[in-house]
Scaffold this active site. Structure first.
Site, mmCIF file in Angstrom:
data_model
loop_
_atom_site.group_PDB
_atom_site.id
_atom_site.type_symbol
_atom_site.label_atom_id
_atom_site.label_comp_id
_atom_site.label_asym_id
_atom_site.label_seq_id
_atom_site.Cartn_x
_atom_site.Cartn_y
_atom_site.Cartn_z
ATOM 1 N N ASP A 142 1.265 18.754 -9.054
ATOM 2 C CA ASP A 142 0.268 18.778 -7.992
ATOM 3 C C ASP A 142 0.033 20.241 -7.635
ATOM 4 O OD1 ASP A 142 -1.389 17.768 -5.849
ATOM 5 O OD2 ASP A 142 0.209 18.282 -4.460
ATOM 6 N N SER A 143 -0.999 20.483 -6.851
ATOM 7 C CA SER A 143 -1.255 21.841 -6.389
ATOM 8 C C SER A 143 -0.200 22.306 -5.385
ATOM 9 C CB SER A 143 -2.634 21.894 -5.738
ATOM 10 O OG SER A 143 -2.713 20.907 -4.727
ATOM 11 N N TYR A 171 -6.289 23.562 -4.519
ATOM 12 C CA TYR A 171 -7.183 23.425 -5.659
ATOM 13 C C TYR A 171 -8.541 22.849 -5.213
ATOM 14 C CZ TYR A 171 -3.384 23.772 -9.224
ATOM 15 O OH TYR A 171 -2.357 24.173 -10.053
ATOM 16 N N GLY A 172 -8.496 22.110 -4.102
ATOM 17 C CA GLY A 172 -9.644 21.279 -3.723
ATOM 18 C C GLY A 172 -10.907 22.027 -3.364
ATOM 19 N N CYS A 206 -2.445 14.791 -8.427
ATOM 20 C CA CYS A 206 -3.410 15.566 -7.648
ATOM 21 C C CYS A 206 -4.774 14.960 -7.924
ATOM 22 C CB CYS A 206 -3.371 17.031 -8.078
ATOM 23 S SG CYS A 206 -4.613 18.059 -7.270
ATOM 24 N N ASN A 207 -5.431 14.534 -6.869
ATOM 25 C CA ASN A 207 -6.742 13.913 -7.065
ATOM 26 C C ASN A 207 -7.765 14.899 -7.606
ATOM 27 O OD1 ASN A 207 -7.171 10.992 -5.568
ATOM 28 N ND2 ASN A 207 -5.381 12.093 -4.869
ATOM 29 N N THR A 208 -7.701 16.143 -7.122
ATOM 30 C CA THR A 208 -8.687 17.133 -7.560
ATOM 31 C C THR A 208 -8.555 17.373 -9.062
ATOM 32 O OG1 THR A 208 -8.468 18.148 -5.381
ATOM 33 C CG2 THR A 208 -9.577 19.433 -7.079
ATOM 34 N N GLU A 257 0.310 20.628 4.883
ATOM 35 C CA GLU A 257 1.172 21.715 4.380
ATOM 36 C C GLU A 257 1.960 22.346 5.534
ATOM 37 O OE1 GLU A 257 1.529 23.181 1.096
ATOM 38 O OE2 GLU A 257 0.431 21.506 0.223
ATOM 39 N N CYS A 273 -6.642 11.976 -1.855
ATOM 40 C CA CYS A 273 -5.977 13.280 -1.939
ATOM 41 C C CYS A 273 -4.500 13.008 -1.720
ATOM 42 C CB CYS A 273 -6.508 14.210 -0.848
ATOM 43 S SG CYS A 273 -5.561 15.739 -0.696
ATOM 44 N N THR A 274 -3.669 13.621 -2.557
ATOM 45 C CA THR A 274 -2.248 13.276 -2.510
ATOM 46 C C THR A 274 -1.574 13.709 -1.207
ATOM 47 O OG1 THR A 274 -2.139 15.105 -4.056
ATOM 48 C CG2 THR A 274 -1.522 12.962 -4.867
ATOM 49 N N HIS A 275 -2.196 14.605 -0.458
ATOM 50 C CA HIS A 275 -1.604 15.005 0.817
ATOM 51 C C HIS A 275 -1.814 13.953 1.914
ATOM 52 C CE1 HIS A 275 -1.405 18.854 -1.131
ATOM 53 N NE2 HIS A 275 -0.912 19.454 -0.064
#
Ligand code: DGL
Length: 287
Positions: A18-19, A50-51, A81-83, A168, A200-202
């Site tokens: 992931d980012s 990354y998004g 990571c979705n992006t 984050e 989005c993974t977050h």
């Protein structure tokens, strides 16, 4: 799933990248779904987010992350990571000689199932609302994935750029996240979204706030779909169907975490997320 079936040593870890921190939501789901499997996680914390970047840049970053994990001997790659999944899954699957899975296809599948369940109960199909990064929303990857599964479901999408820095920072409860989430969820509910996808993974870390705000805005509960669990179920299916060699019998899955910037804050957040002392965190340079 894409890529070559059943390659690599059984005991090799599954690579997950992931980012940054958000992909740990996928790690958590994988540990529940395939507990015997070892996982090697890479968070590209030096280059997060990354998004907000162009597709070309995201593909370049995705290549360097996957090169690193492949060089470390992973037997499959999960793009948490979705992006990256939105713009690079086909590229990586074509270039790499191992199974590659992104989070968007399983996430879209879970969203379609949730929308159909809502439709069956309410008598009319709801729209699927996607919250994602700018890159994911601009790519149109979710509408495309949903369209491959159903021609009757409409998708509306909203970029939610402030949610990643909130996560984050570990700022996932309270007035500020509520207000920010409301700003992004309101247009989706106003457009008729009756199911929300965390694209989005977050965002799963904000799922309780998102569900609460969506219910308040819509005046009824709105299912919130998290692609992480659906992705982990797909990996379990690879193993069941022998697309991927299972870990040797009796193996206890290990977890190793790699990051590309100072590990201290990542380690703190990972600990609060996965549990204290769960896994060592090492800093690396990407080759
Ligand atoms: N992991 C990214 C995603 O799922 C979000 C964070 C970023 O923008 O890098 O899209």
């Amino acid at each position: 799933m894409s890529g070559a079936p059943s390659i690599g040593a059984a005991a090799a870890p599954i690579g997950v990248f992931d980012s940054g921190l958000g992909g740990l939501t996928v790690v958590r789901a994988l540990r529940g779904a395939v507990p015997d499997e070892s996982l090697l996680y890479l968070g590209d914390t030096a280059r997060v987010p990354y998004g907000t970047r162009s597709a070309e840049t995201v593909v370049r970053y995705a290549r360097s992350c996957s090169r690193e994990l492949v060089a470390r001997g992973v037997k499959a790659l999960v793009i948490a990571c979705n992006t990256v999944s939105a713009v690079a899954v086909e590229v990586l699957a074509a270039e790499l000689d191992l199974p590659v899975l992104g989070v968007i296809e399983p996430g879209a599948e879970a969203a379609v199932a949730a929308a159909e369940a809502v439709g069956a109960a309410a008598g009319a199909l709801p729209k699927i609302g996607v919250l994602g990064t700018q890159g994911t929303v601009l790519s149109g990857a979710y509408p495309r994935a949903v369209a491959r599964l159903s021609s009757r479901l409409e998708v509306v999408a909203q970029a939610a750029p402030l949610l990643v820095p909130l996560v984050e920072e570990g700022w996932v409860e309270g007035e500020v996240p509520e207000r920010v989430v409301e700003r992004y969820v309101d247009p989706l509910v106003a457009e008729g979204a009756g199911v929300l996808v965390l694209g989005c993974t977050h965002y799963p870390l904000l799922a309780p706030v998102i569900a609460r705000v969506a219910e308040r805005l819509a005046g009824r509960p709105i299912p919130v779909v998290d692609g992480a669990a659906a992705t982990a179920r797909r990996v379990a299916e690879w193993i069941r169907t022998e697309r991927l060699e299972p870990a040797p019998a009796g193996a206890a899955g290990t977890l190793e975490l790699l990051v590309t910037d100072l590990p201290a804050s990542f380690a703190r957040l990972a600990e609060s997320f996965l549990g204290r002392g769960e896994a060592p965190v090492a800093q690396i340079d990407l080759r």
